[in-house]
Design a protein around this motif. Structure first.
Motif, mmCIF file in Angstrom:
data_model
loop_
_atom_site.group_PDB
_atom_site.id
_atom_site.type_symbol
_atom_site.label_atom_id
_atom_site.label_comp_id
_atom_site.label_asym_id
_atom_site.label_seq_id
_atom_site.Cartn_x
_atom_site.Cartn_y
_atom_site.Cartn_z
ATOM 1 N N ARG A 136 0.814 -1.217 0.000
ATOM 2 C CA ARG A 136 0.000 0.000 0.000
ATOM 3 C C ARG A 136 0.848 1.268 0.000
ATOM 4 N NH1 ARG A 136 -4.592 -2.148 -1.771
ATOM 5 N NH2 ARG A 136 -5.179 -3.999 -0.550
ATOM 6 N N SER A 137 2.164 1.125 -0.112
ATOM 7 C CA SER A 137 3.050 2.290 -0.090
ATOM 8 C C SER A 137 3.152 2.907 -1.476
ATOM 9 C CB SER A 137 4.444 1.891 0.397
ATOM 10 O OG SER A 137 4.397 1.369 1.708
ATOM 11 N N LYS A 138 3.129 4.241 -1.517
ATOM 12 C CA LYS A 138 3.351 4.940 -2.777
ATOM 13 C C LYS A 138 4.808 4.748 -3.216
ATOM 14 C CE LYS A 138 -0.682 6.820 -3.592
ATOM 15 N NZ LYS A 138 -0.895 8.265 -3.522
ATOM 16 N N VAL A 139 5.032 4.902 -4.499
ATOM 17 C CA VAL A 139 6.362 4.658 -5.064
ATOM 18 C C VAL A 139 7.423 5.533 -4.396
ATOM 19 C CG1 VAL A 139 7.756 4.950 -7.162
ATOM 20 C CG2 VAL A 139 5.535 3.819 -7.288
ATOM 21 N N ASP A 140 7.098 6.793 -4.131
ATOM 22 C CA ASP A 140 8.075 7.707 -3.536
ATOM 23 C C ASP A 140 8.487 7.303 -2.122
ATOM 24 O OD1 ASP A 140 8.061 9.220 -5.814
ATOM 25 O OD2 ASP A 140 6.664 10.735 -5.048
ATOM 26 N N GLN A 141 7.719 6.410 -1.509
ATOM 27 C CA GLN A 141 8.052 5.948 -0.160
ATOM 28 C C GLN A 141 8.976 4.730 -0.170
ATOM 29 O OE1 GLN A 141 3.873 5.416 0.985
ATOM 30 N NE2 GLN A 141 4.073 7.125 2.428
ATOM 31 N N LEU A 142 9.296 4.225 -1.357
ATOM 32 C CA LEU A 142 10.136 3.036 -1.476
ATOM 33 C C LEU A 142 11.599 3.420 -1.643
ATOM 34 C CD1 LEU A 142 7.964 0.962 -3.987
ATOM 35 C CD2 LEU A 142 7.899 0.905 -1.485
ATOM 36 N N SER A 143 12.478 2.574 -1.150
ATOM 37 C CA SER A 143 13.913 2.776 -1.357
ATOM 38 C C SER A 143 14.275 2.457 -2.804
ATOM 39 C CB SER A 143 14.714 1.875 -0.417
ATOM 40 O OG SER A 143 14.559 0.503 -0.790
ATOM 41 N N GLY A 144 15.510 2.795 -3.195
ATOM 42 C CA GLY A 144 15.947 2.515 -4.558
ATOM 43 C C GLY A 144 15.894 1.037 -4.895
ATOM 44 N N GLY A 145 16.329 0.195 -3.950
ATOM 45 C CA GLY A 145 16.294 -1.245 -4.189
ATOM 46 C C GLY A 145 14.883 -1.780 -4.313
ATOM 47 N N MET A 146 13.971 -1.233 -3.488
ATOM 48 C CA MET A 146 12.573 -1.657 -3.561
ATOM 49 C C MET A 146 11.943 -1.261 -4.890
ATOM 50 S SD MET A 146 11.242 -0.696 0.261
ATOM 51 C CE MET A 146 11.889 -1.525 1.723
ATOM 52 N N LYS A 147 12.229 -0.053 -5.348
ATOM 53 C CA LYS A 147 11.702 0.397 -6.639
ATOM 54 C C LYS A 147 12.202 -0.507 -7.764
ATOM 55 C CE LYS A 147 11.403 5.305 -5.431
ATOM 56 N NZ LYS A 147 11.974 6.654 -5.680
ATOM 57 N N ARG A 148 13.472 -0.905 -7.674
ATOM 58 C CA ARG A 148 14.032 -1.754 -8.728
ATOM 59 C C ARG A 148 13.363 -3.124 -8.715
ATOM 60 N NH1 ARG A 148 15.207 -0.255 -13.204
ATOM 61 N NH2 ARG A 148 17.089 -0.964 -14.220
ATOM 62 N N ARG A 149 13.135 -3.684 -7.526
ATOM 63 C CA ARG A 149 12.463 -4.970 -7.432
ATOM 64 C C ARG A 149 11.024 -4.873 -7.931
ATOM 65 N NH1 ARG A 149 14.654 -5.148 -2.191
ATOM 66 N NH2 ARG A 149 12.669 -5.576 -1.175
ATOM 67 N N LEU A 150 10.374 -3.756 -7.644
ATOM 68 C CA LEU A 150 9.005 -3.567 -8.114
ATOM 69 C C LEU A 150 8.967 -3.440 -9.637
ATOM 70 C CD1 LEU A 150 6.024 -3.194 -7.463
ATOM 71 C CD2 LEU A 150 6.467 -0.739 -7.155
ATOM 72 N N THR A 151 9.968 -2.782 -10.219
ATOM 73 C CA THR A 151 10.037 -2.658 -11.676
ATOM 74 C C THR A 151 10.215 -4.023 -12.329
ATOM 75 O OG1 THR A 151 10.990 -0.436 -11.483
ATOM 76 C CG2 THR A 151 11.263 -1.551 -13.591
ATOM 77 N N ILE A 152 11.045 -4.874 -11.724
ATOM 78 C CA ILE A 152 11.235 -6.224 -12.255
ATOM 79 C C ILE A 152 9.951 -7.030 -12.097
ATOM 80 C CG2 ILE A 152 12.442 -8.407 -11.878
ATOM 81 C CD1 ILE A 152 14.954 -6.810 -11.292
ATOM 82 N N ALA A 153 9.306 -6.909 -10.935
ATOM 83 C CA ALA A 153 8.042 -7.619 -10.723
ATOM 84 C C ALA A 153 7.004 -7.201 -11.754
ATOM 85 C CB ALA A 153 7.529 -7.352 -9.303
ATOM 86 N N ARG A 154 6.936 -5.914 -12.035
ATOM 87 C CA ARG A 154 5.981 -5.415 -13.029
ATOM 88 C C ARG A 154 6.240 -6.014 -14.404
ATOM 89 N NH1 ARG A 154 6.314 0.751 -14.785
ATOM 90 N NH2 ARG A 154 8.165 -0.194 -15.727
ATOM 91 N N ALA A 155 7.527 -6.199 -14.737
ATOM 92 C CA ALA A 155 7.882 -6.759 -16.036
ATOM 93 C C ALA A 155 7.482 -8.228 -16.171
ATOM 94 C CB ALA A 155 9.381 -6.613 -16.282
ATOM 95 N N LEU A 156 7.107 -8.859 -15.049
ATOM 96 C CA LEU A 156 6.753 -10.279 -15.061
ATOM 97 C C LEU A 156 5.248 -10.516 -15.083
ATOM 98 C CD1 LEU A 156 9.317 -11.478 -12.362
ATOM 99 C CD2 LEU A 156 9.546 -11.663 -14.842
ATOM 100 N N VAL A 157 4.477 -9.443 -15.118
ATOM 101 C CA VAL A 157 3.018 -9.567 -15.045
ATOM 102 C C VAL A 157 2.471 -10.442 -16.161
ATOM 103 C CG1 VAL A 157 0.889 -8.251 -15.423
ATOM 104 C CG2 VAL A 157 2.541 -7.472 -13.727
ATOM 105 N N ASN A 158 3.054 -10.346 -17.355
ATOM 106 C CA ASN A 158 2.535 -11.075 -18.526
ATOM 107 C C ASN A 158 3.209 -12.427 -18.729
ATOM 108 O OD1 ASN A 158 4.918 -9.608 -19.133
ATOM 109 N ND2 ASN A 158 4.535 -9.814 -21.325
ATOM 110 N N ASP A 159 3.902 -12.948 -17.699
ATOM 111 C CA ASP A 159 4.617 -14.230 -17.814
ATOM 112 C C ASP A 159 5.514 -14.257 -19.054
ATOM 113 O OD1 ASP A 159 3.461 -15.362 -15.507
ATOM 114 O OD2 ASP A 159 1.658 -15.895 -16.637
ATOM 115 N N PRO A 160 6.467 -13.340 -19.148
ATOM 116 C CA PRO A 160 7.273 -13.221 -20.374
ATOM 117 C C PRO A 160 8.179 -14.419 -20.614
ATOM 118 C CG PRO A 160 8.241 -11.898 -18.640
ATOM 119 C CD PRO A 160 6.927 -12.394 -18.111
ATOM 120 N N ARG A 161 8.367 -14.739 -21.881
ATOM 121 C CA ARG A 161 9.344 -15.767 -22.247
ATOM 122 C C ARG A 161 10.764 -15.226 -22.101
ATOM 123 N NH1 ARG A 161 7.919 -19.173 -26.420
ATOM 124 N NH2 ARG A 161 10.067 -19.937 -26.277
#
Length: 313
Positions: A136-161
């Motif tokens: 429930r945290s806004k992006v600006d409340q996340l650390s740099g490492g957390m933002k990077r992990r969230l960006t990677i997680a987002r890239a996996l939403v469509n189960d990419p090959r």
């Protein structure tokens, strides 16, 4: 052998510059990436890495050559290919108006996934990225490492090959980098193909099964990290410092102490198969370095050998 998920043959990309010759960004690259492989592109800024990634990601057309992504031509089947890719850009581009979970949910909807699927995937990916407590945290409340992990997680939403990662850990502290490496290892174990660019040699050694070193749009070397080290360097490297004012003067006297001597602004590298013996030989000549270090050869040594400059410019 399984069919390659990425195949490039004599891949070229050039840009027209008014009043000047065409700018050649990629100059005849040929490589293949196998399913489930972790493949790296290394090179200095301006070497053609990002341009190659854009062509692989089906967002930039090639000037000539052949390119197949998952058996399809990206110039003709761009939308189909992009629907099967995950992309982690160099700069995080998360939606700052949304919280972590909403970023994942909305991105899933972009791919046309049903809302119930997006809710499930958001929870699964938050757990994968170790961000459940930050849902429930806004992006600006996340650390740099957390933002990077969230960006990677987002890239996996469509189960990419295939997951494309452009300098995935730039700017992160060592602890955050290792957490991110762990997440990428888990993806690889699940069979996801990883294609990444990086400026960090230890990262390339940790993550890449195989890689190419690119400079001025051309491949300088290709192989696994260990193969490249064996092929282009020695087993050990002796680092000696005599002071920035003396290194250049002393360097000629070190010839013969190893197979090759490399003079850097702050130290001298002696490439040898026995670093301790090389140091003994140097001190026997009456030379006393301010500091000395014997270490194993690394990919950074390979890069210095091939291009003559550091990766980080």
């Amino acid at each position: 052998m399984p069919e390659a998920v990425i195949s490039a043959v004599d891949l070229r990309k050039s840009y027209r510059v008014k009043g000047k010759p065409d700018l050649v960004a990629v100059d005849g690259l040929s490589f293949e990436v196998a399913p489930g492989e972790s493949f790296g592109l290394l090179g200095p800024n301006g070497a053609g890495k990002s341009t190659t990634m854009k062509m692989v990601g089906a967002v930039s057309t090639r000037s000539s050559g052949q390119l197949q992504i998952l058996g399809l031509d990206p110039d003709r089947h761009g939308p189909d290919i992009r629907s099967r890719l995950g992309v982690v850009p160099q700069q995080d581009n998360l939606d700052a108006e949304l919280n972590a979970r909403e970023n994942l949910f909305i991105y899933g909807r972009y791919f046309g996934l049903p809302a119930r699927v997006c809710h499930r995937k958001a929870d699964e990916l938050l757990a994968f990225a170790q961000l459940e407590e930050k849902a429930r945290s806004k992006v600006d409340q996340l650390s740099g490492g957390m933002k990077r992990r969230l960006t990677i997680a987002r890239a996996l939403v469509n189960d990419p090959r295939i997951l494309l990662l452009d300098e995935p850990t730039t700017g992160l502290d060592p602890q955050a980098r290792h957490v991110l490496w762990d997440r990428l290892f888990r993806l690889k174990e699940q069979g996801t193909t990883l294609v990444l660019t990086t400026h960090y040699m230890d990262e390339a050694e940790q993550l890449c099964d195989r890689l190419i070193v690119v400079d001025e749009g051309r491949i300088m070397a290709e192989g696994s990290p260990s193969e490249l080290i064996r092929r282009h360097s020695t087993r050990e490297v002796l680092e000696v410092r005599f002071g920035s004012e003396r290194n250049q003067q002393v360097a000629p006297r070190l010839e013969g102490a190893g197979e090759r001597v490399e003079v850097l602004p702050d130290r001298i590298l002696v490439y040898t198969h026995d670093g301790e013996r090389a140091l003994e030989r140097i001190t026997a000549e009456g030379l006393t370095p301010v500091t000395s270090l014997v270490r194993r050869s690394s990919l950074e040594d390979v890069f210095l050998r091939l291009t003559g400059r550091s990766l980080i410019e």
